[in-house]
Scaffold this motif. Structure first.
Motif, PDB file in Angstrom:
ATOM      1  N   VAL A   1       0.852  -1.165   0.044  1.00  0.00           N
ATOM      2  CA  VAL A   1       0.023   0.145   0.277  1.00  0.00           C
ATOM      3  C   VAL A   1       0.753   1.177  -0.261  1.00  0.00           C
ATOM      4  O   VAL A   1       1.811   1.405   0.919  1.00  0.00           O
ATOM      5  CB  VAL A   1      -1.025  -0.158   1.163  1.00  0.00           C
ATOM      6  N   GLY A   2       0.289   2.243  -0.554  1.00  0.00           N
ATOM      7  CA  GLY A   2       1.697   3.216  -1.119  1.00  0.00           C
ATOM      8  C   GLY A   2       0.645   4.769  -0.285  1.00  0.00           C
ATOM      9  O   GLY A   2      -0.342   4.454  -0.507  1.00  0.00           O
ATOM     10  N   SER A   3       1.122   5.707   0.216  1.00  0.00           N
ATOM     11  CA  SER A   3       0.544   6.340   0.347  1.00  0.00           C
ATOM     12  C   SER A   3       0.680   8.091  -0.416  1.00  0.00           C
ATOM     13  O   SER A   3       1.736   8.324  -0.505  1.00  0.00           O
ATOM     14  CB  SER A   3      -0.263   6.653   1.791  1.00  0.00           C
ATOM     15  N   ASN A   4      -0.162   9.329   0.331  1.00  0.00           N
ATOM     16  CA  ASN A   4      -0.105  10.657  -1.233  1.00  0.00           C
ATOM     17  C   ASN A   4      -0.863  10.886  -0.348  1.00  0.00           C
ATOM     18  O   ASN A   4      -1.784  11.358   0.044  1.00  0.00           O
ATOM     19  CB  ASN A   4       0.340  10.189  -2.428  1.00  0.00           C
ATOM     20  N   VAL A   5       0.175  12.744  -0.037  1.00  0.00           N
ATOM     21  CA  VAL A   5      -0.890  13.205   0.803  1.00  0.00           C
ATOM     22  C   VAL A   5      -1.329  14.530  -0.552  1.00  0.00           C
ATOM     23  O   VAL A   5      -0.389  15.297  -1.197  1.00  0.00           O
ATOM     24  CB  VAL A   5       0.364  14.566   1.558  1.00  0.00           C
ATOM     25  N   LYS A   6      -2.542  14.419   0.131  1.00  0.00           N
ATOM     26  CA  LYS A   6      -2.247  15.635  -1.834  1.00  0.00           C
ATOM     27  C   LYS A   6      -3.647  17.045  -0.905  1.00  0.00           C
ATOM     28  O   LYS A   6      -4.073  16.488   0.022  1.00  0.00           O
ATOM     29  CB  LYS A   6      -4.064  15.065  -2.547  1.00  0.00           C
TER      30      LYS A   6
ATOM     31  N   LYS B   1      -5.136  12.192   3.483  1.00  0.00           N
ATOM     32  CA  LYS B   1      -3.731  11.257   2.492  1.00  0.00           C
ATOM     33  C   LYS B   1      -4.647   9.952   1.929  1.00  0.00           C
ATOM     34  O   LYS B   1      -5.693   9.430   2.354  1.00  0.00           O
ATOM     35  CB  LYS B   1      -3.253  10.806   4.169  1.00  0.00           C
ATOM     36  N   GLU B   2      -4.277   9.570   0.752  1.00  0.00           N
ATOM     37  CA  GLU B   2      -5.029   9.083   0.003  1.00  0.00           C
ATOM     38  C   GLU B   2      -4.236   7.665  -0.468  1.00  0.00           C
ATOM     39  O   GLU B   2      -2.857   7.971  -0.244  1.00  0.00           O
ATOM     40  CB  GLU B   2      -4.746   9.303  -1.610  1.00  0.00           C
ATOM     41  N   ASN B   3      -4.712   6.560   0.109  1.00  0.00           N
ATOM     42  CA  ASN B   3      -4.426   5.194   0.257  1.00  0.00           C
ATOM     43  C   ASN B   3      -4.307   4.317  -0.978  1.00  0.00           C
ATOM     44  O   ASN B   3      -5.880   4.499  -1.628  1.00  0.00           O
ATOM     45  CB  ASN B   3      -4.696   5.125   1.466  1.00  0.00           C
ATOM     46  N   PHE B   4      -3.102   3.491  -1.790  1.00  0.00           N
ATOM     47  CA  PHE B   4      -3.756   3.169  -2.822  1.00  0.00           C
ATOM     48  C   PHE B   4      -2.652   1.944  -3.362  1.00  0.00           C
ATOM     49  O   PHE B   4      -1.575   1.413  -2.217  1.00  0.00           O
ATOM     50  CB  PHE B   4      -3.561   3.464  -3.958  1.00  0.00           C
ATOM     51  N   ASN B   5      -3.223   0.720  -4.048  1.00  0.00           N
ATOM     52  CA  ASN B   5      -2.122  -0.819  -4.116  1.00  0.00           C
ATOM     53  C   ASN B   5      -0.917  -0.287  -4.601  1.00  0.00           C
ATOM     54  O   ASN B   5      -1.266   0.823  -5.666  1.00  0.00           O
ATOM     55  CB  ASN B   5      -2.822  -1.438  -4.625  1.00  0.00           C
ATOM     56  N   ALA B   6      -0.173  -0.791  -4.442  1.00  0.00           N
ATOM     57  CA  ALA B   6       1.523  -0.436  -5.638  1.00  0.00           C
ATOM     58  C   ALA B   6       2.099  -2.034  -5.592  1.00  0.00           C
ATOM     59  O   ALA B   6       2.322  -2.367  -4.715  1.00  0.00           O
ATOM     60  CB  ALA B   6       1.923   0.950  -4.630  1.00  0.00           C
TER      61      ALA B   6
ATOM     62  N   LEU C   1       8.104  12.398   2.275  1.00  0.00           N
ATOM     63  CA  LEU C   1       7.935  13.738   2.011  1.00  0.00           C
ATOM     64  C   LEU C   1       6.786  14.102   1.694  1.00  0.00           C
ATOM     65  O   LEU C   1       6.236  14.654   0.383  1.00  0.00           O
ATOM     66  CB  LEU C   1       8.601  14.989   2.155  1.00  0.00           C
ATOM     67  N   GLY C   2       5.492  13.422   2.571  1.00  0.00           N
ATOM     68  CA  GLY C   2       4.361  13.182   2.106  1.00  0.00           C
ATOM     69  C   GLY C   2       3.368  11.856   0.852  1.00  0.00           C
ATOM     70  O   GLY C   2       2.431  12.168   0.784  1.00  0.00           O
ATOM     71  N   ASN C   3       4.908  11.201   1.349  1.00  0.00           N
ATOM     72  CA  ASN C   3       4.151  10.037   0.536  1.00  0.00           C
ATOM     73  C   ASN C   3       4.839   8.793   1.417  1.00  0.00           C
ATOM     74  O   ASN C   3       6.135   8.913   2.427  1.00  0.00           O
ATOM     75  CB  ASN C   3       4.748  10.409  -1.073  1.00  0.00           C
ATOM     76  N   GLY C   4       4.478   7.088   1.674  1.00  0.00           N
ATOM     77  CA  GLY C   4       4.799   6.487   1.643  1.00  0.00           C
ATOM     78  C   GLY C   4       4.944   4.956   0.915  1.00  0.00           C
ATOM     79  O   GLY C   4       3.621   5.301   0.455  1.00  0.00           O
ATOM     80  N   PHE C   5       5.435   4.110   1.283  1.00  0.00           N
ATOM     81  CA  PHE C   5       4.919   2.643   0.696  1.00  0.00           C
ATOM     82  C   PHE C   5       5.453   1.755   1.468  1.00  0.00           C
ATOM     83  O   PHE C   5       6.056   1.897   2.528  1.00  0.00           O
ATOM     84  CB  PHE C   5       5.774   2.142  -0.512  1.00  0.00           C
ATOM     85  N   ASN C   6       4.230   0.538   2.131  1.00  0.00           N
ATOM     86  CA  ASN C   6       4.941  -0.719   2.586  1.00  0.00           C
ATOM     87  C   ASN C   6       4.141  -1.819   2.177  1.00  0.00           C
ATOM     88  O   ASN C   6       2.835  -1.426   1.793  1.00  0.00           O
ATOM     89  CB  ASN C   6       4.106  -0.550   3.896  1.00  0.00           C
TER      90      ASN C   6
END
Length: 161
Positions: free
Chosen positions: A29-34, A60-65, A143-148
């Motif tokens: 799951v990835g995440s981005n701040v919008k 914060k938007e989560n999505f499969n990645a 900064l504003g994005n991430g992935f686990n």
């Protein structure tokens, strides 16, 4: 002769920390701040606009990645989906011939427990990548994005098809 032996021994010890190339495909799951701009206007009792307020809302938007990473002494890199990059990176990517979204990694460290490194998305955002060797999980924090995600080893010496 003794100095030569000590020098060669030191070089051998440094090379003993060498590691094999490791390519991983990590699904998670990835995440981005919008951020979104908002305008609020207040009307008087007749319906004429009298005051207004502007502001912004961050969500914060989560999505499969899927993220691919290569750890190598010859040069490590990470390939992330465009959805994990900022608007500035998306615009600059539009003008590139090679749109693979690959970034070179630096400050790569390998230990018994983890692989660790950084890459530069832009001048402000330099996410860190940590891959745990025991749980086969990756965490990318920027900064504003991430992935686990959970990783599987890719054999980059054999073609799959």
């Amino acid at each position: 002769m003794k100095k030569l032996f000590i020098t060669l021994s030191a070089l051998f010890c440094l090379n003993s920390f060498a590691y094999d190339d490791l390519m991983l495909s990590c699904v998670g799951v990835g995440s981005n701040v919008k951020s979104s701009a908002i305008n609020l206007n207040q009307s008087d009792s007749i319906g004429n606009p009298s005051t207004g307020v502007t502001g912004s809302i961050s969500t914060k938007e989560n999505f499969n990645a899927t993220v691919t990473v290569l750890f190598s002494e010859q040069g490590s890199w990470i390939q992330i989906p465009l959805s994990l990059t900022s608007g500035l990176n998306k615009m600059s990517n539009a003008f590139k011939k090679d749109k693979k979204n690959k970034w070179d990694m630096y400050n790569v460290e390998v230990s018994e427990e983890e692989y660790k490194g950084k890459f530069k998305l832009n001048i402000l955002n330099k996410p860190q990548v940590v891959v745990n060797r025991f749980s086969a999980t990756m965490v990318m924090d920027g900064l504003g994005n991430g992935f686990n995600g959970e990783c599987t080893k890719v054999d980059n010496t054999k073609q799959q098809f």
